[in-house]
Write an enzyme that holds these catalytic residues in place. Structure first.
Site, PDB file in Angstrom:
ATOM      1  N   HIS A  79       0.858  -1.198   0.000  1.00  0.00           N
ATOM      2  CA  HIS A  79       0.000   0.000   0.000  1.00  0.00           C
ATOM      3  C   HIS A  79       0.887   1.238   0.000  1.00  0.00           C
ATOM      4  O   HIS A  79       1.286   1.748   1.039  1.00  0.00           O
ATOM      5  CB  HIS A  79      -0.907  -0.019   1.232  1.00  0.00           C
ATOM      6  CG  HIS A  79      -1.986   1.004   1.223  1.00  0.00           C
ATOM      7  ND1 HIS A  79      -3.145   0.866   1.951  1.00  0.00           N
ATOM      8  CD2 HIS A  79      -2.105   2.199   0.576  1.00  0.00           C
ATOM      9  CE1 HIS A  79      -3.916   1.917   1.764  1.00  0.00           C
ATOM     10  NE2 HIS A  79      -3.294   2.748   0.930  1.00  0.00           N
ATOM     11  N   GLU A 149      -7.089   1.306  -4.681  1.00  0.00           N
ATOM     12  CA  GLU A 149      -7.674   1.851  -3.456  1.00  0.00           C
ATOM     13  C   GLU A 149      -8.792   2.813  -3.886  1.00  0.00           C
ATOM     14  O   GLU A 149      -8.561   3.976  -4.133  1.00  0.00           O
ATOM     15  CB  GLU A 149      -6.637   2.570  -2.597  1.00  0.00           C
ATOM     16  CG  GLU A 149      -7.207   2.845  -1.217  1.00  0.00           C
ATOM     17  CD  GLU A 149      -6.297   3.687  -0.334  1.00  0.00           C
ATOM     18  OE1 GLU A 149      -6.574   3.743   0.873  1.00  0.00           O
ATOM     19  OE2 GLU A 149      -5.354   4.296  -0.848  1.00  0.00           O
ATOM     20  N   ALA A 160      -8.231  11.236   2.348  1.00  0.00           N
ATOM     21  CA  ALA A 160      -7.564  12.108   1.378  1.00  0.00           C
ATOM     22  C   ALA A 160      -7.928  11.739  -0.054  1.00  0.00           C
ATOM     23  O   ALA A 160      -7.229  12.106  -0.991  1.00  0.00           O
ATOM     24  CB  ALA A 160      -6.055  12.043   1.567  1.00  0.00           C
ATOM     25  N   GLY A 269       3.842   6.776  13.946  1.00  0.00           N
ATOM     26  CA  GLY A 269       3.676   7.628  15.121  1.00  0.00           C
ATOM     27  C   GLY A 269       2.720   8.779  14.896  1.00  0.00           C
ATOM     28  O   GLY A 269       2.549   9.613  15.787  1.00  0.00           O
ATOM     29  N   ILE A 270       2.097   8.837  13.740  1.00  0.00           N
ATOM     30  CA  ILE A 270       1.145   9.904  13.401  1.00  0.00           C
ATOM     31  C   ILE A 270      -0.254   9.325  13.205  1.00  0.00           C
ATOM     32  O   ILE A 270      -1.232   9.800  13.793  1.00  0.00           O
ATOM     33  CB  ILE A 270       1.592  10.651  12.124  1.00  0.00           C
ATOM     34  CG1 ILE A 270       2.936  11.336  12.350  1.00  0.00           C
ATOM     35  CG2 ILE A 270       0.528  11.665  11.683  1.00  0.00           C
ATOM     36  CD1 ILE A 270       3.571  11.879  11.081  1.00  0.00           C
ATOM     37  N   HIS A 271      -0.351   8.284  12.394  1.00  0.00           N
ATOM     38  CA  HIS A 271      -1.658   7.727  12.055  1.00  0.00           C
ATOM     39  C   HIS A 271      -2.278   6.909  13.182  1.00  0.00           C
ATOM     40  O   HIS A 271      -3.507   6.899  13.331  1.00  0.00           O
ATOM     41  CB  HIS A 271      -1.536   6.842  10.814  1.00  0.00           C
ATOM     42  CG  HIS A 271      -1.449   7.594   9.533  1.00  0.00           C
ATOM     43  ND1 HIS A 271      -0.307   8.238   9.117  1.00  0.00           N
ATOM     44  CD2 HIS A 271      -2.382   7.821   8.565  1.00  0.00           C
ATOM     45  CE1 HIS A 271      -0.534   8.828   7.958  1.00  0.00           C
ATOM     46  NE2 HIS A 271      -1.771   8.594   7.603  1.00  0.00           N
ATOM     47  N   ASP A 295       1.718   3.586   3.062  1.00  0.00           N
ATOM     48  CA  ASP A 295       0.720   4.524   2.529  1.00  0.00           C
ATOM     49  C   ASP A 295       1.419   5.819   2.092  1.00  0.00           C
ATOM     50  O   ASP A 295       0.857   6.909   2.154  1.00  0.00           O
ATOM     51  CB  ASP A 295      -0.371   4.831   3.562  1.00  0.00           C
ATOM     52  CG  ASP A 295      -1.652   5.372   2.939  1.00  0.00           C
ATOM     53  OD1 ASP A 295      -1.791   5.330   1.700  1.00  0.00           O
ATOM     54  OD2 ASP A 295      -2.510   5.872   3.696  1.00  0.00           O
ATOM     55  N   LEU A 329      -5.461  13.741   7.206  1.00  0.00           N
ATOM     56  CA  LEU A 329      -4.203  13.065   6.897  1.00  0.00           C
ATOM     57  C   LEU A 329      -4.231  12.585   5.456  1.00  0.00           C
ATOM     58  O   LEU A 329      -5.225  12.011   4.993  1.00  0.00           O
ATOM     59  CB  LEU A 329      -3.974  11.884   7.840  1.00  0.00           C
ATOM     60  CG  LEU A 329      -3.536  12.241   9.272  1.00  0.00           C
ATOM     61  CD1 LEU A 329      -3.600  11.009  10.167  1.00  0.00           C
ATOM     62  CD2 LEU A 329      -2.134  12.827   9.274  1.00  0.00           C
TER      63      LEU A 329
END
Length: 404
Positions: A79, A149, A160, A269-271, A295, A329
């Site tokens: 992905h 996707e 997004a 660490g963000i998603h 991603d 995001l």
């Protein structure tokens, strides 16, 4: 290894054996002093040095071991939307070279070209270009096919993806593409609650194409019906799906609780919070159902600034990609090696568990584990050498060294 375009060396070991010695991460054990040997792009030995057959030892001659770092199987990213300033939606030979060369320099040896929700003619273009690219020898990370996707999503969870291009699931589109490009489409992500979705999922199962849920407003019961029809995978778990609630488990609850569903995660660490990744890993890794993905969008490998994902403007600040309008995001700037490192250092997974999530499990999902995804005799020499900080030292794709 810097995040720039690598160059491919001449294939190593065409007539002789190439040896690499160090901590060797096999599918189910870590050898503190291991040795891997390959010739003509295929592994001929993986184990302890003293176990190397004498015939191979003599054939290797004076070729030295390459280092004492951690040797892991090449990463497989199912992905990924782009990188190095390029997007798969703009596919051309040069664009595909730039994307695959960048990601191979970061340890990815195989990947799926992942599309965005877009008009059918743009998806036609992506499929045609990737199919053409795959018809020749690919010099960098190998494009194993396409991950569609969308555009069969829920308008409530576009993330997004451009909501203007979301349509109801249409099996005739997929049938036409499969007829024109047999075997090219390897994964289709859709919202399973949408009208026509169950028919599409059943058809995908018949074709042995991964049917995945994502960007979905599905209830727990919706997901159960989809699994019965053939759905068995979830993209970027926790993101763009109905969350877990103790009275309505939602999509996330169905993914967590159903052993028939494998689960992607973006470990940047963000998603997703590391505690949530830990919970997911505890439920999925025992069945080899945890899949590390990036991603990644076009900004991966580049500095902060303004970019696009598909046809939507994106602002990248401190490595975090968000839509210019609305702030959702917008993919990531992650690489597989950074995700692997995050799983080990921040989430607390073992090296073996992280490696399986990054290599063997996605290989099995794609049905290519007979030739890659782990380091055993007869498989491709898709190999990554990491230093003691789990950073890239050297990458080999089918035995060819990738260097910057």
């Amino acid at each position: 290894m810097s995040e720039t375009n690598p160059k491919v060396s001449e294939a190593e070991g065409e007539k002789s054996i190439t040896l690499l010695r160090g901590r060797l991460l096999l599918a189910d054990e870590l050898l503190e002093d291991g040795l891997i040997a390959w010739r003509a792009g295929k592994i001929v030995y993986a184990g302890i040095p003293k176990g190397l057959p004498e015939s191979l030892r003599q054939e290797a001659g004076a070729i030295p071991a390459k280092g004492k770092g951690l040797i892991v199987p090449g990463f497989i990213d199912i992905h990924v939307h782009g990188g190095n300033g390029e997007d798969f939606m703009d596919a051309s030979p040069d664009v595909l070279d730039k994307i695959t060369s960048f990601h191979s320099s970061q340890g990815t040896t195989a990947m799926l070209a992942t599309s965005m929700t877009a008009p059918k003619e743009r998806l036609d273009h992506v499929l045609a270009e990737v199919n053409r690219y795959r018809s020749d020898e690919m010099p960098y990370a190998q494009l194993e096919g396409v991950h569609l996707e969308g555009p069969f999503f829920s308008p409530k969870w576009p993330g997004a993806q451009n909501p203007d291009h979301i349509v109801l699931p249409d099996v005739s589109w997929l049938q036409g593409w499969e007829k024109q490009y047999p075997g090219l489409i390897r994964q289709v992500t859709l919202a399973p609650e949408r009208e026509g979705a169950l028919e599409v999922i059943s058809w995908l199962r018949e074709q042995r194409i991964t049917a995945a849920l994502g960007h979905t407003d599905a209830t727990y019961d919706d997901v159960q019906r989809a699994v019965e029809a053939g759905l068995h995978h979830a993209v970027h778990t926790f993101n763009a799906m109905t969350p877990l609630h103790h009275r309505e488990p939602g999509t996330a609850g169905a993914v967590l609780s159903d052993p028939r569903i494998s689960a992607e995660v973006i470990a940047d660490g963000i998603h997703v919070h590391p505690a949530a990744i830990s919970i997911l890993a505890q439920l999925k890794q025992g069945n080899d159902q945890l899949v590390l993905i990036t991603d990644a969008m076009s900004a991966a490998g580049l500095e902060d600034g303004e970019y696009k994902i598909g046809d939507l403007p994106v602002i990248v600040k401190n490595g975090e990609a968000r839509l210019k309008e609305g702030g959702a995001l917008a993919g990531s700037t992650l690489t597989m090696v950074r995700g692997f490192r995050y799983l080990v250092q921040e989430v607390g997974l073992s090296l073996i568990a992280a490696s399986r999530a990054a290599s063997l499990t996605p290989a099995r999902l794609l049905g290519i584990d007979h030739r890659t995804g782990s380091m055993t005799k007869g498989k491709q020499a898709d190999i990554v050498l990491l230093n003691e900080d789990l950073e890239i030292d050297t990458v080999w794709v089918k035995g060819r060294r990738i260097s910057c």
